[in-house]
Design an enzyme around this catalytic site. Sequence first.
Site, mmCIF file in Angstrom:
data_model
loop_
_atom_site.group_PDB
_atom_site.id
_atom_site.type_symbol
_atom_site.label_atom_id
_atom_site.label_comp_id
_atom_site.label_asym_id
_atom_site.label_seq_id
_atom_site.Cartn_x
_atom_site.Cartn_y
_atom_site.Cartn_z
ATOM 1 N N ASP A 162 8.312 25.070 25.412
ATOM 2 C CA ASP A 162 8.926 25.659 24.390
ATOM 3 C C ASP A 162 8.146 26.101 23.532
ATOM 4 O O ASP A 162 8.475 26.127 22.147
ATOM 5 C CB ASP A 162 9.911 24.670 23.721
ATOM 6 C CG ASP A 162 9.483 23.363 23.775
ATOM 7 O OD1 ASP A 162 8.234 23.336 23.428
ATOM 8 O OD2 ASP A 162 10.283 22.254 23.585
ATOM 9 N N GLU A 178 10.417 23.484 33.075
ATOM 10 C CA GLU A 178 11.253 22.460 32.104
ATOM 11 C C GLU A 178 12.146 23.315 31.271
ATOM 12 O O GLU A 178 11.969 23.387 29.987
ATOM 13 C CB GLU A 178 10.178 21.720 31.169
ATOM 14 C CG GLU A 178 10.570 20.496 30.601
ATOM 15 C CD GLU A 178 9.649 20.026 29.561
ATOM 16 O OE1 GLU A 178 9.572 18.761 29.243
ATOM 17 O OE2 GLU A 178 9.053 20.552 28.709
ATOM 18 N N GLU A 199 10.469 25.049 18.313
ATOM 19 C CA GLU A 199 10.746 24.852 19.806
ATOM 20 C C GLU A 199 12.169 25.148 20.408
ATOM 21 O O GLU A 199 12.181 25.910 21.408
ATOM 22 C CB GLU A 199 10.193 23.543 20.025
ATOM 23 C CG GLU A 199 8.864 23.097 19.951
ATOM 24 C CD GLU A 199 8.359 23.020 18.512
ATOM 25 O OE1 GLU A 199 7.013 22.550 18.474
ATOM 26 O OE2 GLU A 199 9.370 22.715 17.725
ATOM 27 N N HIS A 238 3.503 14.298 14.271
ATOM 28 C CA HIS A 238 2.656 15.660 14.203
ATOM 29 C C HIS A 238 3.881 16.840 13.927
ATOM 30 O O HIS A 238 3.326 18.186 13.386
ATOM 31 C CB HIS A 238 1.761 15.998 15.220
ATOM 32 C CG HIS A 238 2.575 16.379 16.638
ATOM 33 N ND1 HIS A 238 3.045 15.352 17.376
ATOM 34 C CD2 HIS A 238 2.817 17.685 17.078
ATOM 35 C CE1 HIS A 238 3.562 16.228 18.307
ATOM 36 N NE2 HIS A 238 3.371 17.319 18.089
ATOM 37 N N ARG A 295 6.279 19.917 12.982
ATOM 38 C CA ARG A 295 6.328 20.593 11.833
ATOM 39 C C ARG A 295 7.501 20.150 11.208
ATOM 40 O O ARG A 295 7.359 20.132 9.721
ATOM 41 C CB ARG A 295 6.433 22.200 12.421
ATOM 42 C CG ARG A 295 6.384 23.148 11.053
ATOM 43 C CD ARG A 295 6.439 24.620 11.663
ATOM 44 N NE ARG A 295 5.262 24.692 12.888
ATOM 45 C CZ ARG A 295 4.231 25.341 12.380
ATOM 46 N NH1 ARG A 295 4.199 25.910 10.901
ATOM 47 N NH2 ARG A 295 3.219 25.796 12.953
ATOM 48 N N HIS A 330 -3.358 13.778 14.475
ATOM 49 C CA HIS A 330 -3.242 15.018 14.627
ATOM 50 C C HIS A 330 -4.454 15.731 13.878
ATOM 51 O O HIS A 330 -4.395 15.345 12.839
ATOM 52 C CB HIS A 330 -2.011 15.701 14.565
ATOM 53 C CG HIS A 330 -1.860 17.024 15.361
ATOM 54 N ND1 HIS A 330 -2.236 18.146 14.580
ATOM 55 C CD2 HIS A 330 -1.486 17.564 16.409
ATOM 56 C CE1 HIS A 330 -2.047 19.313 15.389
ATOM 57 N NE2 HIS A 330 -1.440 18.887 16.531
#
Length: 393
Positions: free
Chosen positions: A99, A121, A135, A215, A217, A248
């Site tokens: 994604d 996936e 995503e 991490h 967004r 990250h």
Amino acid sequence: MTARPRVMTVYGTRPEAIKMAPLVAALEADDRLEPVVAVTGQHREMLDQVNALFGIRPAHDLDLMTPGASLAEITARTVLATSELLRADRPEVVVVQGDTTTVLATSLAAFYERIPVVHLEAGLRTGDIRSPFPEEANRRLTAPLADLHLAPTATSRANLLRESIPGSRVPVTGNTVIDALRWTTAQPVEFTDPAVAAFFDGPSAPRDLLLVTSHRRESWGAPMVATMTAVRDLAVARPDLQVLLPMHRNPVVREVIEPLLGHLDNVLLTEPLDYHQFAHALARATVVLTDSGGVQEEAPSLGKPVLVMRDTTERPEAVEAGTVRLVGTDGATIRRAVDELLDDPLAYAEMAGAVNPYGDGRAAERCVAAIAELLGVGERAADFAPAPDLVSV
């Protein structure tokens, strides 16, 4: 001799590379197909680490990332670059995974070039197009462009059927992350950071280890302040608890984590662990606290309870099985959930039960069979169906 159909795999991030690696290996072992690997370089260093671990040498490296690029810039640059590559190489099919921006942009480029798209996936959904961002939108927009949807679970297949994708185009394969995890945890590990090596193998190796990753967004800003404050409070209240947090590289993440946690003796902040080392750290953890998608699949496969710092998940199978729990970003909720698992053996045992709804280590084999059928050189394998007592890896 008739030329073998060329199958181009395109990926750009570490999670994509991990899940593509077993498929690349299976394609290379199949004499009916000719694999071609292309990478966009969306996660440069971490991507290269995974390729090196699995012995993958990309035929094409587009190296598209520049510091500070916006999502729109990354998308536009990837569409243009992959379009040019596909015109020059002309594979019979393009495989994308998951994604990411690479997935959506490459699928669009392949569609424009009239090259069939295989989505590895496929079918994960939260139902909220803005969560996770971007995503959920990337995978939803990819679905109409794909010709073959390799769904990891029956739940993912059902999501695609509700979107009017024909069932004949949606085999259930299991998730290739389990293939990758089985192989990786079977390899001996050497932790390259002396602090991490001492953390696991030194005289003060922890009894209870909380492994934390954050991490995404949508976690940035206030949500991350709340979750990392909860981790701080747990570490202060439980001095015997050891916390390992691979950070990250994004400065937005570090500027929250380091001030809150960097001064605590029982918290080890590290640079990102490569996949090999992270898989072994995951295997040694007591509890996992994360906002990651892939970790929700990996940790239950190792018998580790997972607390997910999100309000939604596109991976409901482990939630339903009881090995994953959504705890959101409220600090008090997170603290209670961790305390319960560490203090109540029965609660821990219920979550740590070796339930693996995601795969049996043969997902790549099923994926190759489905691709071979799409290209007219083979037949699809039977769908993956987890056994009720499927043990952890």
